[in-house]
Each structure stands twice: as structure tokens, then as C-alpha cells.
Enzyme design. Structure first.
Site, short mmCIF file in Angstrom:
data_model
loop_
_atom_site.label_atom_id
_atom_site.label_comp_id
_atom_site.label_asym_id
_atom_site.label_seq_id
_atom_site.Cartn_x
_atom_site.Cartn_y
_atom_site.Cartn_z
N GLU A 1 -7.34 -10.71 -6.77
CA GLU A 1 -8.45 -9.75 -6.97
C GLU A 1 -8.57 -9.35 -8.44
OE1 GLU A 1 -8.61 -7.47 -2.70
OE2 GLU A 1 -7.00 -6.95 -4.06
N LYS B 1 0.94 -3.30 4.81
CA LYS B 1 0.07 -4.09 3.95
C LYS B 1 0.78 -5.04 3.00
CE LYS B 1 -4.11 -2.97 3.30
NZ LYS B 1 -5.15 -3.94 3.31
N SER C 1 0.85 -1.19 0.00
CA SER C 1 0.00 0.00 0.00
C SER C 1 0.88 1.24 0.00
CB SER C 1 -0.88 -0.01 1.25
OG SER C 1 -1.31 1.29 1.56
#
Ligand code: ARG
Length: 471
Positions: free
Chosen positions: A302, A295, A289
Site C-alpha cells: 500500500e 490483522k 493492527s
């Protein structure tokens, strides 16, 4: 609009049909109708089809043999020139058929103008698509098989790694990671076989169907079919040029495959959460991130899940494009290639990337095994235990449910309750129940074909390996 001469109005390679028109089309019209940007990727298939067609024209005496020979030879040179980059595909041409015929005519003069004898772009495009699909579908099948092999090699290491099976996303019954991965393999195997099956249906040559009504020239359809490696010829010339079932069928196959990948991705996303922590994706196949330093995101899963919409969109585009078309060829059908190619490219790259992502992941067997305790995943086994003692299943289900209720009230798992407490629920329960309630025992007991017991998973792995050996 500006007056630049284009292929369509009689520029470098005039449109194949310009003779009937006094006036050239508007530039914007040309830009709107050409398909070269999309169909250029079938250039080698187009040339291959023309070589077979010209050979047949020579052998049947429809054109002189020496002329057929020069056409065939020059088409070979054109193919090499495109492959080496010496000849660039001119994007001013209307389509790939016009471009190849134009280059041939530039190089051979009037002889080149004979290549389209007894042929239409309508049967030509149907041929190009079939040849192209026959060439590229095996590449996708290879990717599916590679992914299955990755999954089987992980499954082999985890035939006894306990994992809770879920229904409704609630812990249901213990299984193993090996069985879970083999489940995905079965879906992928069907995806592989569906493609194989669809390939059988396109194994007929459309050449000779002409624009729609066949040909008055003595074409030998069987000869071109055989030289192009088809098992036969299509049965009806109108159907041949009006048929795009095969595009829809392949994109349906792609949609199913993509749906399976997407479901698996959903699981990867869930399993990689702190809450589950069943899987640890490799850093190579994760992203971070820009603001939250901690992160590690499952973006590849996804993205694959996200691209599923595109593939379904391609399927719907094709079905809708075809639904109102009377016989036979209609220009609407030119739009098939964008959907077909986009769906293929998407599903091909997603299968490949998924394989990298899953193959490099680590599996947290401790967390998985812990998921089998707590949540009463062994309640069915308690019922089965009582069935073995002669109790009717419906009664046993009720007894096991009472035990679960008592456990919830006492804050205990079934296996942590005392024999005394359990006996209060059913006097049939003996000390041997504790062994029977262990997740490993629950799994080992499920020996039905396709079940999670060690022997059964080994059977599945062996039969998947036989499948790989048969490819
Ligand atoms: N580009 C056309 C297609 O993909 C080729 C066939 C053209 N035929 C025609 N009658 N304009 O469908």
C-alpha cells in the site's frame, strides 16, 4: 532581520557575485534562494567537473600549468576531506559550487580564484546533474534487474502452476503463475531499457557553454568531455544551459516504473485478501493492527502504491516549472533538483522494498488453481474445440455462450455437464471435449509465442536469463 553575516552578503565565503552589490541581501532572501541543502549531494560530481576543467585550463595554457596542478591536487584533498567527514559542507554557502570554490580559495588564495575561469554556474550545474545521473541511474537499474531476477526465479518454479487470468477483474482464461510473473518482468525490462536509452541522451558534456554564450577563451570542450567520460559535447550553448529535458525524461521513466510497481502492489493487496488468498506475505513484510488482533496487513504494498502520487507530482512539478521559460537559463530551473532527487529516492526504495516483499511471499497454488474452475474460464476453449471441428468461430462463440447459459441455469461448470446435455447444444461435441476443457489442457494448448504453454514460458524465462547475462 538580524545582521548575521552570511555567505551571500560577504560572510565566510562571500557569494560569488557579491562584488556588484553595495548592500547585502536580507537574511530571509538568502534563506529563500540558497540551494546548498539540495545540491550538496552532488558535491563529488561538482569536484570531479572542476578537476577536469582546471586540468584543461592548464593544458591549454589559459592558466599556468603549475597553478592548474595545485588546483587539481587541492580539489582531490577537498574531496577526500568531505568523504572522511573532516570537511563539513557549510550550509551557509549559497550552493555547492560556491562552497567548493570558497574552500579552494581559502586553501590556495588567488590560485583558487582561477578555477572558475571560462565557466559559469549555469554550465556547471548542467554538468553536475549529468555526472550525478550517470553515476546513480545504474544503481536503480541494478535494483530493477534484481527484482526481475527474483520474479524469474519464482516463475521457474511455477511454469505449470495454474491460475485464472483476469480481464475486468473477472475470470477470463486459465494461465499460469509463471506466465503472470513473466508479464511483470517484461514491463520491468522496458523500464530498465528506457533508463538505458535516456542515459545515452545525457552523454554529452555541457562544460564550455558558459553562462549561455560559450567563451571567448580558448577552452577545449572536447578535452573536458573526454576526461569526464562523455562521448561528445553539447551542440548549442543556449540550449545547453536552458535544457532540463533530461530531468523530465528521467522522472518520466521513474513514473512509469513506479506505475508498474503500483499496479503490481494493487494485485498483491487483492491477492492477499481472505477472498483471494493467492499470496501469503511474510510476517517480516506485513504489519498488524493496534486494535484488531487478527490483522496482518499488506502495508508495504500500500505504501509503494501510495508513494506513486509523489513521483507523478515530481513529474508534473518539473513539466510545469519548465513550460513558460524563455531561453536561456532562468532561476526557476534550480527547483529541478528537489523533484528529480525525490522521485529517484522514492522509486529506488520502492523497487528495493518490493523485491524483499515479493521474494519472501508464499504462493498458494491450490487457491490459484481453484480459480480456474467455476467462472467458465474455459468457454473460449469450448469455442476453439468447435472451430477445430470446422464450425465458424462466430457460430462457435454462440454455441459456447449457450452452453455457459445452460450451465448457469443448471448450476454446473461446462466440464460437469453431461455429454448428452452438451450434444443438445451442438451435435459436434464428442466425449473428447471433457479433456479439452480441463484448465491444464487449455493452458497447454496455447502454444503461441508469448502464450502460457509450458514450452513458451520456458522460452520467456530463457530469454529473460539471456537479458540478465547481457547486463
Ligand atoms: N543553483 C543554481 C541552479 O541549480 C545554479 C546555477 C545558478 N546560476 C545563476 N545564474 N544564478 O540552477
Amino acid at each position: 532581520m538580524n545582521s548575521k553575516k552570511t555567505a551571500v552578503d560577504g560572510g565566510n565565503h562571500a557569494a560569488l557575485w557579491h562584488g556588484r552589490f553595495k548592500e547585502g541581501p536580507d537574511q530571509a532572501a538568502v534563506a529563500f534562494e540558497t540551494s546548498i541543502h539540495t545540491d550538496a549531494r552532488m558535491c563529488f560530481d561538482d569536484i570531479k567537473g572542476s578537476i577536469a576543467h582546471a586540468t584543461m585550463l592548464g593544458k591549454t595554457g589559459i592558466i599556468p600549468q603549475n597553478e592548474a596542478d595545485s588546483i587539481v591536487k587541492e580539489l582531490g584533498v577537498i574531496s577526500d576531506d568531505i568523504a572522511s567527514g573532516k570537511l563539513k559542507i557549510d550550509t551557509d554557502a549559497e550552493d555547492i559550487h560556491s562552497f567548493i570554490e570558497g574552500v579552494l580559495t581559502d586553501r590556495l588564495g588567488d590560485v583558487g580564484r582561477k578555477v572558475h575561469t571560462g565557466r559559469s554556474r549555469n554550465d556547471q550545474i548542467a554538468l553536475d546533474e549529468r555526472l550525478y545521473l550517470k553515476r546513480i541511474i545504474p544503481d536503480l537499474q541494478k535494483e530493477i534487474a534484481n527484482l526481475m531476477q527474483t520474479l524469474v526465479s519464482i516463475a521457474e518454479k511455477h511454469t505449470d502452476s495454474l491460475l485464472s487470468g483476469y480481464t475486468h477483474m473477472q475470470r477470463a482464461q486459465p494461465v499460469t503463475l509463471g506466465q503472470h510473473l513473466c508479464a511483470w518482468c517484461q514491463m520491468l525490462k522496458r523500464d530498465y531499457e528506457r533508463l538505458e536509452d535516456a542515459l545515452k541522451r545525457i552523454d554529452l558534456s555541457p562544460l564550455g557553454a558558459g553562462a549561455l554564450a560559450g567563451s571567448g577563451l580558448p577552452l577545449n570542450r572536447e578535452m573536458t568531455a573526454e576526461s569526464l567520460g562523455f562521448s561528445g559535447v553539447t551542440a548549442n550553448s543556449l540550449d545547453t544551459v536552458a535544457d532540463r529535458d533530461y530531468c523530465i525524461e528521467f522522472v518520466s521513466c521513474f513514473s512509469l516504473l513506479q506505475m508498474h510497481l503500483s499496479r503490481f502492489c494493487e494485485e498483491v493487496v487483492i491477492w492477499s485478501t481472505e477472498e483471494f488468498k493467492f499470496i501469503n506475505l511474510s510476517e517480516k513484510w506485513s504489519t498488524g493492527s493496534s486494535i484488531m488482533p487478527q490483522k496482518k496487513n499488506p502495508d508495504f504494498a500500500e505504501l509503494i502504491r501510495g508513494r506513486t502520487g509523489k513521483v507523478y507530482g515530481d513529474l508534473i512539478a518539473l513539466l510545469t516549472m519548465m513550460k513558460g521559460l524563455p531561453l536561456s537559463y532562468n532561476r526557476d530551473m534550480q527547483e529541478d533538483k528537489q523533484s528529480l532527487f525525490d522521485a529517484y529516492d522514492t522509486v529506488f526504495s520502492c523497487t528495493k522494498i518490493f523485491n524483499y516483499m515479493i521474494g519472501s511471499a508464499e504462493w498458494n497454488t491450490k487457491r490459484m488453481s481453484d480459480s480456474c474452475t467455476g467462472g467458465y474460464a474455459n468457454a473460449t476453449d469450448l469455442a476453439d474445440y468447435l472451430v477445430c471441428k470446422g464450425m465458424p468461430f462466430r457460430t462457435a462463440h454462440g454455441v459456447a455462450a449457450s452452453a455457459v447459459r445452460a450451465g448457469i441455469e443448471a448450476g454446473k461448470n461446462l466440464e460437469d455437464m453431461s455429454l448428452e446435455d452438451l450434444k443438445k447444444i451442438s451435435p459436434l461435441i464428442e466425449n473428447d471435449v471433457f479433456e479439452r476443457l480441463k484448465p491444464a489442457f487449455c493452458v497447454a494448448a496455447r502454444k503461441t509465442t508469448g502464450g502460457p504453454a509450458h514450452e513458451r514460458i520456458c522460452d520467456q524465462i530463457n530469454s529473460l536469463k539471456l537479458f540478465f547475462n547481457s547486463l
